[in-house]
Motif scaffolding. Structure first.
Motif, PDB file in Angstrom:
ATOM      1  N   ALA A   1     139.855  46.812  30.780  1.00  0.00           N
ATOM      2  CA  ALA A   1     139.792  45.825  29.695  1.00  0.00           C
ATOM      3  C   ALA A   1     140.364  46.406  28.408  1.00  0.00           C
ATOM      4  CB  ALA A   1     138.346  45.373  29.479  1.00  0.00           C
ATOM      5  N   ALA A   2     140.059  47.668  28.136  1.00  0.00           N
ATOM      6  CA  ALA A   2     140.572  48.323  26.931  1.00  0.00           C
ATOM      7  C   ALA A   2     142.096  48.417  26.977  1.00  0.00           C
ATOM      8  CB  ALA A   2     139.958  49.719  26.790  1.00  0.00           C
ATOM      9  N   LYS A   3     142.636  48.666  28.173  1.00  0.00           N
ATOM     10  CA  LYS A   3     144.093  48.721  28.337  1.00  0.00           C
ATOM     11  C   LYS A   3     144.710  47.333  28.162  1.00  0.00           C
ATOM     12  CE  LYS A   3     147.783  49.896  31.593  1.00  0.00           C
ATOM     13  NZ  LYS A   3     148.115  50.392  32.957  1.00  0.00           N
ATOM     14  N   ASP A   4     144.062  46.316  28.711  1.00  0.00           N
ATOM     15  CA  ASP A   4     144.576  44.949  28.590  1.00  0.00           C
ATOM     16  C   ASP A   4     144.637  44.502  27.126  1.00  0.00           C
ATOM     17  OD1 ASP A   4     145.044  44.576  31.267  1.00  0.00           O
ATOM     18  OD2 ASP A   4     143.153  43.535  31.663  1.00  0.00           O
ATOM     19  N   VAL A   5     143.620  44.861  26.364  1.00  0.00           N
ATOM     20  CA  VAL A   5     143.616  44.504  24.942  1.00  0.00           C
ATOM     21  C   VAL A   5     144.708  45.284  24.205  1.00  0.00           C
ATOM     22  CG1 VAL A   5     142.285  44.524  22.798  1.00  0.00           C
ATOM     23  CG2 VAL A   5     141.196  43.846  24.931  1.00  0.00           C
ATOM     24  N   ALA A   6     144.911  46.535  24.597  1.00  0.00           N
ATOM     25  CA  ALA A   6     145.983  47.335  23.993  1.00  0.00           C
ATOM     26  C   ALA A   6     147.346  46.708  24.290  1.00  0.00           C
ATOM     27  CB  ALA A   6     145.924  48.766  24.523  1.00  0.00           C
ATOM     28  N   MET A   7     147.499  46.184  25.490  1.00  0.00           N
ATOM     29  CA  MET A   7     148.744  45.495  25.857  1.00  0.00           C
ATOM     30  C   MET A   7     148.951  44.265  24.979  1.00  0.00           C
ATOM     31  SD  MET A   7     149.835  43.966  29.602  1.00  0.00           S
ATOM     32  CE  MET A   7     149.436  45.524  30.400  1.00  0.00           C
ATOM     33  N   HIS A   8     147.883  43.528  24.733  1.00  0.00           N
ATOM     34  CA  HIS A   8     147.951  42.346  23.858  1.00  0.00           C
ATOM     35  C   HIS A   8     148.386  42.761  22.452  1.00  0.00           C
ATOM     36  CE1 HIS A   8     146.618  38.480  22.037  1.00  0.00           C
ATOM     37  NE2 HIS A   8     146.383  39.269  21.009  1.00  0.00           N
ATOM     38  N   VAL A   9     147.802  43.819  21.925  1.00  0.00           N
ATOM     39  CA  VAL A   9     148.141  44.277  20.575  1.00  0.00           C
ATOM     40  C   VAL A   9     149.612  44.686  20.502  1.00  0.00           C
ATOM     41  CG1 VAL A   9     147.719  46.054  18.823  1.00  0.00           C
ATOM     42  CG2 VAL A   9     145.792  45.004  20.030  1.00  0.00           C
TER      43      VAL A   9
ATOM     44  N   SER B   1     144.169  37.817  13.309  1.00  0.00           N
ATOM     45  CA  SER B   1     143.042  38.665  13.694  1.00  0.00           C
ATOM     46  C   SER B   1     143.002  38.799  15.211  1.00  0.00           C
ATOM     47  CB  SER B   1     141.720  38.069  13.198  1.00  0.00           C
ATOM     48  OG  SER B   1     141.758  37.893  11.796  1.00  0.00           O
ATOM     49  N   LEU B   2     142.945  40.002  15.713  1.00  0.00           N
ATOM     50  CA  LEU B   2     142.970  40.264  17.153  1.00  0.00           C
ATOM     51  C   LEU B   2     141.937  39.451  17.910  1.00  0.00           C
ATOM     52  CD1 LEU B   2     143.722  41.856  19.703  1.00  0.00           C
ATOM     53  CD2 LEU B   2     142.224  43.700  18.912  1.00  0.00           C
ATOM     54  N   THR B   3     140.700  39.463  17.460  1.00  0.00           N
ATOM     55  CA  THR B   3     139.636  38.797  18.220  1.00  0.00           C
ATOM     56  C   THR B   3     139.828  37.292  18.329  1.00  0.00           C
ATOM     57  OG1 THR B   3     138.305  38.672  16.202  1.00  0.00           O
ATOM     58  CG2 THR B   3     137.901  40.538  17.683  1.00  0.00           C
ATOM     59  N   GLU B   4     140.524  36.683  17.357  1.00  0.00           N
ATOM     60  CA  GLU B   4     140.684  35.225  17.335  1.00  0.00           C
ATOM     61  C   GLU B   4     141.968  34.750  18.005  1.00  0.00           C
ATOM     62  OE1 GLU B   4     137.902  33.693  16.028  1.00  0.00           O
ATOM     63  OE2 GLU B   4     137.387  35.834  16.036  1.00  0.00           O
ATOM     64  N   GLN B   5     142.846  35.652  18.349  1.00  0.00           N
ATOM     65  CA  GLN B   5     144.121  35.264  18.955  1.00  0.00           C
ATOM     66  C   GLN B   5     143.940  34.868  20.415  1.00  0.00           C
ATOM     67  OE1 GLN B   5     146.488  38.797  18.236  1.00  0.00           O
ATOM     68  NE2 GLN B   5     147.313  37.977  16.324  1.00  0.00           N
ATOM     69  N   ALA B   6     144.808  33.975  20.881  1.00  0.00           N
ATOM     70  CA  ALA B   6     144.807  33.602  22.302  1.00  0.00           C
ATOM     71  C   ALA B   6     145.249  34.815  23.106  1.00  0.00           C
ATOM     72  CB  ALA B   6     145.760  32.431  22.533  1.00  0.00           C
ATOM     73  N   PHE B   7     144.468  35.190  24.089  1.00  0.00           N
ATOM     74  CA  PHE B   7     144.738  36.382  24.885  1.00  0.00           C
ATOM     75  C   PHE B   7     146.059  36.233  25.633  1.00  0.00           C
ATOM     76  CE2 PHE B   7     143.457  38.980  28.809  1.00  0.00           C
ATOM     77  CZ  PHE B   7     143.924  40.165  28.238  1.00  0.00           C
ATOM     78  N   VAL B   8     146.918  37.236  25.514  1.00  0.00           N
ATOM     79  CA  VAL B   8     148.273  37.133  26.036  1.00  0.00           C
ATOM     80  C   VAL B   8     148.308  36.940  27.556  1.00  0.00           C
ATOM     81  CG1 VAL B   8     148.634  39.627  26.364  1.00  0.00           C
ATOM     82  CG2 VAL B   8     150.582  38.155  25.828  1.00  0.00           C
ATOM     83  N   LYS B   9     147.319  37.445  28.274  1.00  0.00           N
ATOM     84  CA  LYS B   9     147.292  37.303  29.743  1.00  0.00           C
ATOM     85  C   LYS B   9     146.583  36.032  30.197  1.00  0.00           C
ATOM     86  CE  LYS B   9     146.903  40.970  32.343  1.00  0.00           C
ATOM     87  NZ  LYS B   9     146.412  42.243  32.969  1.00  0.00           N
ATOM     88  N   ASN B  10     145.883  35.367  29.252  1.00  0.00           N
ATOM     89  CA  ASN B  10     145.221  34.096  29.559  1.00  0.00           C
ATOM     90  C   ASN B  10     145.024  33.327  28.253  1.00  0.00           C
ATOM     91  OD1 ASN B  10     143.762  31.928  30.444  1.00  0.00           O
ATOM     92  ND2 ASN B  10     141.922  33.088  30.975  1.00  0.00           N
ATOM     93  N   PRO B  11     146.025  32.549  27.839  1.00  0.00           N
ATOM     94  CA  PRO B  11     145.981  31.835  26.552  1.00  0.00           C
ATOM     95  C   PRO B  11     144.836  30.836  26.412  1.00  0.00           C
ATOM     96  CG  PRO B  11     148.218  31.897  27.420  1.00  0.00           C
ATOM     97  CD  PRO B  11     147.317  32.364  28.521  1.00  0.00           C
ATOM     98  N   ASP B  12     144.125  30.561  27.519  1.00  0.00           N
ATOM     99  CA  ASP B  12     143.006  29.612  27.445  1.00  0.00           C
ATOM    100  C   ASP B  12     141.752  30.234  26.847  1.00  0.00           C
ATOM    101  OD1 ASP B  12     144.475  27.537  28.537  1.00  0.00           O
ATOM    102  OD2 ASP B  12     143.941  28.070  30.600  1.00  0.00           O
ATOM    103  N   GLN B  13     141.761  31.550  26.613  1.00  0.00           N
ATOM    104  CA  GLN B  13     140.621  32.212  25.986  1.00  0.00           C
ATOM    105  C   GLN B  13     141.103  33.170  24.897  1.00  0.00           C
ATOM    106  OE1 GLN B  13     140.145  35.615  29.505  1.00  0.00           O
ATOM    107  NE2 GLN B  13     138.360  34.507  28.818  1.00  0.00           N
ATOM    108  N   THR B  14     140.269  33.357  23.900  1.00  0.00           N
ATOM    109  CA  THR B  14     140.615  34.314  22.847  1.00  0.00           C
ATOM    110  C   THR B  14     140.395  35.735  23.366  1.00  0.00           C
ATOM    111  OG1 THR B  14     138.387  34.394  21.913  1.00  0.00           O
ATOM    112  CG2 THR B  14     139.890  32.675  21.070  1.00  0.00           C
ATOM    113  N   VAL B  15     140.905  36.684  22.619  1.00  0.00           N
ATOM    114  CA  VAL B  15     140.700  38.089  22.985  1.00  0.00           C
ATOM    115  C   VAL B  15     139.211  38.417  22.969  1.00  0.00           C
ATOM    116  CG1 VAL B  15     141.098  40.477  22.280  1.00  0.00           C
ATOM    117  CG2 VAL B  15     142.974  38.824  22.196  1.00  0.00           C
ATOM    118  N   ALA B  16     138.502  37.910  21.961  1.00  0.00           N
ATOM    119  CA  ALA B  16     137.061  38.154  21.872  1.00  0.00           C
ATOM    120  C   ALA B  16     136.338  37.605  23.100  1.00  0.00           C
ATOM    121  CB  ALA B  16     136.489  37.526  20.602  1.00  0.00           C
ATOM    122  N   GLU B  17     136.747  36.430  23.560  1.00  0.00           N
ATOM    123  CA  GLU B  17     136.125  35.823  24.740  1.00  0.00           C
ATOM    124  C   GLU B  17     136.426  36.626  25.999  1.00  0.00           C
ATOM    125  OE1 GLU B  17     136.167  31.144  23.228  1.00  0.00           O
ATOM    126  OE2 GLU B  17     137.845  31.952  24.400  1.00  0.00           O
TER     127      GLU B  17
END
Length: 289
Positions: A171-179, A234-250
């Motif tokens: 999960a930490a790697k996936d978020v790093a990929m998003h950033v 803001s990272l937590t509020e952005q649509a997650f790059v691997k699944n735009p249906d959820q935010t990064v925080a979600e």
């Protein structure tokens, strides 16, 4: 024998890009005369590095290292003049060696880490490749108890270290990929500096559709647009790059964690590159010939 001052060594280093000891030796042999020292270095091919030292090194690579337990990570930017050299195996090996040294020392002090053996290796690589090469910056990211550092490097040019609490390494790697892909300004909305918010508010108020609006309505519009601005940056509020249906925080919450922060390096960011007009350069040379 003429006494060699620190300022003389500094000037020769700035003009040649060579190491402190090599410059001091050259000045000693030249009796303290900087121009003679440069001439002698030229005879010994040392000036090949010197000629390149003044050029802008805005290409290169970002390298990361993270401890097996995820408790800390290190990220380093090593620069070259061209992307061609950044892909060279010798350059890559040097960048890896530099990253290993910073990781072992758990340090951000470029000057201290690059003393001695690494500086000699850098000088030798400059001589071999014929480009200016330098270590620009390093960062150490530590995770508090119950958290871990994640890493991701994209194409050798963009590196990210994230810090997630209670989440897996994946999960930490996936978020790093998003950033790396989206480049958020801050981790959470509350992290946005006030001066950035003030600047954005001034931009909003200057927009044509704000003209003539009653103060109360204008303020509601401003707050609405600021909220949107924070969500987009803001990272937590952005649509997650691997699944735009959820935010990064979600996404992180579903993985049992929470975003604490991130650090992102991109090769050459903030460096003013010299723009060379080759056609004009050729014309000027033709006029002189």
């Amino acid at each position: 024998m003429a006494a060699i001052s620190a300022s003389q060594v500094k000037e020769l280093r700035e003009r040649t890009g060579l190491g402190m000891m090599e410059c001091k030796k050259a000045l000693t042999e030249a009796g303290g005369d900087i121009e003679t020292a440069i001439e002698n270095l030229r005879k010994n091919s040392g000036l090949k590095a010197a000629k390149k030292a003044g050029r802008t090194a805005a290409e290169g690579a970002v390298v990361t290292r993270v401890a097996e337990d995820g408790r800390y990570g290190v990220m380093v930017e090593v620069n070259s003049e061209t992307d061609f050299v950044a892909r060279d195996d010798n350059f890559k090996a040097f960048a890896d060696k530099v990253a290993d040294a910073f990781f072992a020392a758990k340090s951000e002090d470029v000057a201290a880490i690059m003393e001695g053996e690494l500086e000699s290796a850098r000088e030798q690589l400059v001589q071999k490749i014929g480009e200016n090469i330098g270590v620009r910056r390093s960062v150490v990211v530590e995770a508090p108890e119950g958290a871990r550092v994640g890493e991701y490097v994209h194409g050798g040019r963009i590196g990210v270290l994230t810090v997630l609490k209670g989440a897996t390494a994946e999960a930490a790697k996936d978020v790093a990929m998003h950033v790396a892909a989206i480049n958020p300004a801050v981790a959470r909305p509350e992290d946005m500096p006030q001066d950035k918010l003030d600047a954005e508010k001034a931009i909003i108020l200057a927009q044509p559709d704000m003209a003539g609006k009653p103060e109360q309505i204008a303020e509601k519009m401003v707050q609405g647009r600021l909220k949107k601005y924070l969500a987009e940056n803001s990272l937590t509020e952005q649509a997650f790059v691997k699944n735009p249906d959820q935010t990064v925080a979600e996404f992180v919450k579903a993985a049992g964690g929470e975003v604490l922060g991130f650090t992102r390096f991109e090769v050459g960011e903030g460096i003013e590159k010299e723009e060379v007009d080759f056609a004009q350069e050729v014309m000027e040379q033709a006029k002189r010939s």
